[in-house]
Design a protein around this motif. Structure first.
Motif, PDB file in Angstrom:
ATOM      1  N   ILE A  44     -19.455 142.227  32.169  1.00 13.30           N
ATOM      2  CA  ILE A  44     -20.313 141.530  33.135  1.00 13.30           C
ATOM      3  C   ILE A  44     -21.295 140.617  32.418  1.00 13.30           C
ATOM      4  O   ILE A  44     -21.494 139.448  32.800  1.00 13.30           O
ATOM      5  CB  ILE A  44     -21.056 142.561  34.007  1.00 13.30           C
ATOM      6  N   GLU A  45     -21.903 141.112  31.350  1.00 10.25           N
ATOM      7  CA  GLU A  45     -22.838 140.280  30.583  1.00 10.25           C
ATOM      8  C   GLU A  45     -22.124 139.106  29.931  1.00 10.25           C
ATOM      9  O   GLU A  45     -22.649 137.986  29.887  1.00 10.25           O
ATOM     10  CB  GLU A  45     -23.505 141.152  29.513  1.00 10.25           C
ATOM     11  N   GLU A  46     -20.891 139.357  29.439  1.00  9.47           N
ATOM     12  CA  GLU A  46     -20.120 138.251  28.845  1.00  9.47           C
ATOM     13  C   GLU A  46     -19.751 137.222  29.907  1.00  9.47           C
ATOM     14  O   GLU A  46     -19.747 136.019  29.651  1.00  9.47           O
ATOM     15  CB  GLU A  46     -18.858 138.796  28.181  1.00  9.47           C
ATOM     16  N   GLY A  47     -19.484 137.700  31.117  1.00  8.00           N
ATOM     17  CA  GLY A  47     -19.195 136.762  32.204  1.00  8.00           C
ATOM     18  C   GLY A  47     -20.382 135.886  32.524  1.00  8.00           C
ATOM     19  O   GLY A  47     -20.236 134.681  32.770  1.00  8.00           O
ATOM     20  N   ARG A  48     -21.582 136.480  32.507  1.00  6.81           N
ATOM     21  CA  ARG A  48     -22.774 135.672  32.740  1.00  6.81           C
ATOM     22  C   ARG A  48     -22.955 134.638  31.641  1.00  6.81           C
ATOM     23  O   ARG A  48     -23.324 133.482  31.911  1.00  6.81           O
ATOM     24  CB  ARG A  48     -23.986 136.587  32.819  1.00  6.81           C
ATOM     25  N   SER A  49     -22.711 135.069  30.404  1.00  7.05           N
ATOM     26  CA  SER A  49     -22.852 134.128  29.293  1.00  7.05           C
ATOM     27  C   SER A  49     -21.850 132.988  29.413  1.00  7.05           C
ATOM     28  O   SER A  49     -22.188 131.817  29.163  1.00  7.05           O
ATOM     29  CB  SER A  49     -22.668 134.860  27.965  1.00  7.05           C
ATOM     30  N   VAL A  50     -20.660 133.312  29.789  1.00  6.01           N
ATOM     31  CA  VAL A  50     -19.645 132.269  29.961  1.00  6.01           C
ATOM     32  C   VAL A  50     -20.051 131.333  31.091  1.00  6.01           C
ATOM     33  O   VAL A  50     -19.894 130.096  30.994  1.00  6.01           O
ATOM     34  CB  VAL A  50     -18.269 132.914  30.234  1.00  6.01           C
ATOM     35  N   TRP A  51     -20.573 131.904  32.157  1.00  5.35           N
ATOM     36  CA  TRP A  51     -20.996 131.067  33.285  1.00  5.35           C
ATOM     37  C   TRP A  51     -22.127 130.120  32.876  1.00  5.35           C
ATOM     38  O   TRP A  51     -22.132 128.930  33.225  1.00  5.35           O
ATOM     39  CB  TRP A  51     -21.436 131.964  34.424  1.00  5.35           C
ATOM     40  N   LYS A  52     -23.085 130.650  32.098  1.00  6.11           N
ATOM     41  CA  LYS A  52     -24.173 129.802  31.614  1.00  6.11           C
ATOM     42  C   LYS A  52     -23.644 128.737  30.653  1.00  6.11           C
ATOM     43  O   LYS A  52     -24.120 127.585  30.668  1.00  6.11           O
ATOM     44  CB  LYS A  52     -25.227 130.655  30.924  1.00  6.11           C
ATOM     45  N   ALA A  53     -22.696 129.120  29.806  1.00  2.10           N
ATOM     46  CA  ALA A  53     -22.129 128.138  28.876  1.00  2.10           C
ATOM     47  C   ALA A  53     -21.419 127.026  29.629  1.00  2.10           C
ATOM     48  O   ALA A  53     -21.504 125.847  29.233  1.00  2.10           O
ATOM     49  CB  ALA A  53     -21.176 128.838  27.910  1.00  2.10           C
TER      50      ALA A  53
END
Length: 582
Positions: free
Chosen positions: A365-374
């Motif tokens: 979930i945290e990696e998904g947020r990071s990808v979304w921000k990227a």
């Protein structure tokens, strides 16, 4: 009247009332005093019986009561004997009552009994008149005595743990078999290859050569003298097609979407078979010019490992070369104890996968947020470049964003957590599916093999077609479950490869062990470019080799073989034998 290889004797009526005798010596021992009619010198040696076997011999006996003379003829040899008391009737009957053969197998032609005696010249004329008729009659290959004599069968002790649960079956596939099954065969289609001018001329010449080869003074065996021409006689019907929609007496059946003619393998071990009133020679008639493939089907079971297997060997006869394809489908039939152990391991594995998923989901979930921000930053960067080009204040407003503190603690890791969640979700689905269907698979395969092992072949209650339909249905049902097991094994192999890749990626966890991972990341682009270029050159070289050498070298006879040959050369640096002609 007694005849053997070295004597022809005659005894008074009533002397053989106690039973027939087999030879002159036995008659003398029993007190019978016979009259010797003939002792041919050519049959007096020890090989006399062998000289008589397989040949037609003319015999004649003429009794003249008026002159009290008996004339005996054997082929063109005639002898006379005087019998005192023949006119008075002391020698018995005036006709033939019965014939008893106490020696080897004897084929007797129709016997002619005349009312008046014949002279020696008349008997010779009769012999010469019947000689051409019997000269071309073929006697049985084996005598009745040989057929009834018990054979010593050599048996080897069976020590293998693998046994066959059913007879080996042959599945014969022929041209136009699908049309034959529907009973709508167009005769012009089944022998259209015979309409070719060259084929017709070759066929006509073949028939003439066969007729000349078996003409007088030569003789051919029965199965060689009547061989049909595959392209001219019977509108293309081969010798094995005993009737419409049948081959070797059996109608076609469906197996895996293919129309086949089933046959027991042991039946073809006979020299001849009689099907539908037609004499067939398996060694010559089973595989003919219409045969496209022959599949060998065998069901096996291993006592030690409890593995049930179905072996299929398919021989493709459509090309110049016979292509053999062997496949083995198998499944291990677990005992109750083994199944409990397997089920426990599977449940433990499922629980372990669930624990890994639970631990990986927060990081994913945290990696998904990071990808979304990227992705948002990437979009804003693109928007900024576009605004600098077009000078749009609207686009510039999209580039406003806040930068998070890089030193702030986060649940994101350096690992592909989203991929881990997807990967372990697939493993969990595979394990649950296998856990739910394993028992049904084992029961179905065990029932199918058990029914085949207990089946009584040759039962009078079922026809051959019904037996084959039951057999093929059970085999296909077992194979479907074995295919499911094989798919699980393939998926397990793919998962194992993915685990290997994941292991390499995991090495990024520490800089000192991330050498391999950084190397692949650095050269990945160049490596993909090289594989693409090399693949194009490799395919081009295989196509060139096939077009140039395919007609003369077996290794390049097809495009697929050309690719395999080049691949083997790359692996082994050892050139195959290119001298084999196609």
């Amino acid at each position: 009247f007694d005849l053997n290889s070295s004597h022809a004797v005659m005894a008074r009526n009533g002397m053989l009332a106690d039973g027939p005798v087999s030879d002159v010596e036995e008659a003398l021992r029993s007190g019978i005093v016979p009259i010797e009619l003939d002792r041919p010198e050519t049959l007096a040696d020890t090989t006399a019986s062998a000289k008589l076997e397989g040949e037609w011999t003319f015999f004649a006996l003429s009794v003249d009561a008026e002159t009290e003379e008996v004339t005996f003829g054997r082929n063109d040899h005639f002898t006379k004997r005087e019998l005192q008391g023949l006119k008075a009737g002391r020698w018995g009957c005036n006709g033939l009552k019965f014939i008893i053969s106490v020696g080897g197998d004897l084929s007797i032609s129709p016997i002619s009994v005349r009312a008046t005696p014949m002279t020696a010249s008349g008997m010779q004329q009769l012999h010469l008149a019947t000689l051409p008729v019997f000269r071309h009659v073929v006697a049985p290959r084996h005598s009745r005595r040989d057929r009834l004599t018990p054979l010593q069968r050599h048996r080897v002790s069976f020590t293998s743990a693998v046994v066959g649960v059913a007879p080996i079956l042959l599945l014969h596939e022929r041209e136009a078999a699908g049309d034959a099954l529907a009973s709508t065969v167009d005769e012009s289609d089944t022998w259209q290859e015979c309409q070719n001018v060259v084929a017709s001329q070759v066929s006509s010449q073949l028939i003439r050569n066969r007729e000349l080869a078996c003409s007088s003074v030569y003789e051919c065996a029965l199965n060689q003298a009547v061989l049909p021409s595959e392209c001219a006689e019977n509108k293309g019907r081969s010798a094995g097609e005993t009737r419409d929609n049948a081959f070797f007496g059996h109608i076609p059946q469906e197996y895996k979407g293919r129309t086949v003619y089933p046959e027991f393998a042991w039946a073809l071990d006979n020299e001849i078979l009689v099907r539908d009133g037609q004499v067939l020679y398996p060694s010559e008639d089973y595989v003919d010019y219409k045969t496209t493939s022959v599949r060998v089907l065998s069901c096996l079971y291993n006592y030690k490992t409890h593995v049930a297997a179905i072996l299929e060997a398919d021989y493709d006869l459509r090309g110049l070369e016979v292509i053999k394809t062997v496949s083995v489908k198998q499944v291990k039939l677990l005992t109750a104890a083994e199944y409990d152990v397997w089920e426990g391991l599977m449940i433990g594995t499922v629980l372990l996968v669930v624990i890994v998923l639970v631990l990986a989901i927060p990081a994913a979930i945290e990696e998904g947020r990071s990808v979304w921000k990227a992705l948002h930053r990437k979009r804003d960067a693109v928007a900024m470049r576009m605004s600098s080009t077009f000078g749009s204040s609207r686009l510039w407003s999209m580039s406003k964003f806040r930068v998070s503190n890089p030193m702030k603690y986060t649940a994101d890791t350096t690992q592909p957590d989203i991929l881990d969640v997807a990967f372990f979700s697939g493993i969990l689905l595979l394990l649950v599916t296998e856990l739910g269907t394993k028992r049904e698979t084992l029961d179905m395969v065990a029932d199918a093999f058990g029914d085949l092992a207990e089946k009584e072949w040759g039962s009078s209650e079922l026809t051959f077609t019904e037996e084959m339909d039951t057999f093929l249905t059970k085999v296909q049902r077992a194979e479907s479950r074995m295919d499911s097991e094989n798919i699980v094994k393939i998926m397990g192999f793919v998962i194992l490869l993915m685990v290997g890749v994941r292991l390499v990626v995991f090495m990024k966890v520490h800089p000192r062990v991330a050498t391999i991972t950084r190397t692949f990341e650095t050269v990945s682009t160049e490596l993909l470019n090289f594989c693409f270029s090399f693949g194009i050159i490799f395919v081009f070289m295989a196509l060139t080799a096939h077009l140039r050498f395919g007609s003369s070298m077996e290794a390049f006879s097809t495009f697929r073989k050309a690719l395999l040959t080049q691949f083997m050369v790359l692996l082994t640096v050892d050139l195959p034998d290119f001298g084999t002609d196609v």
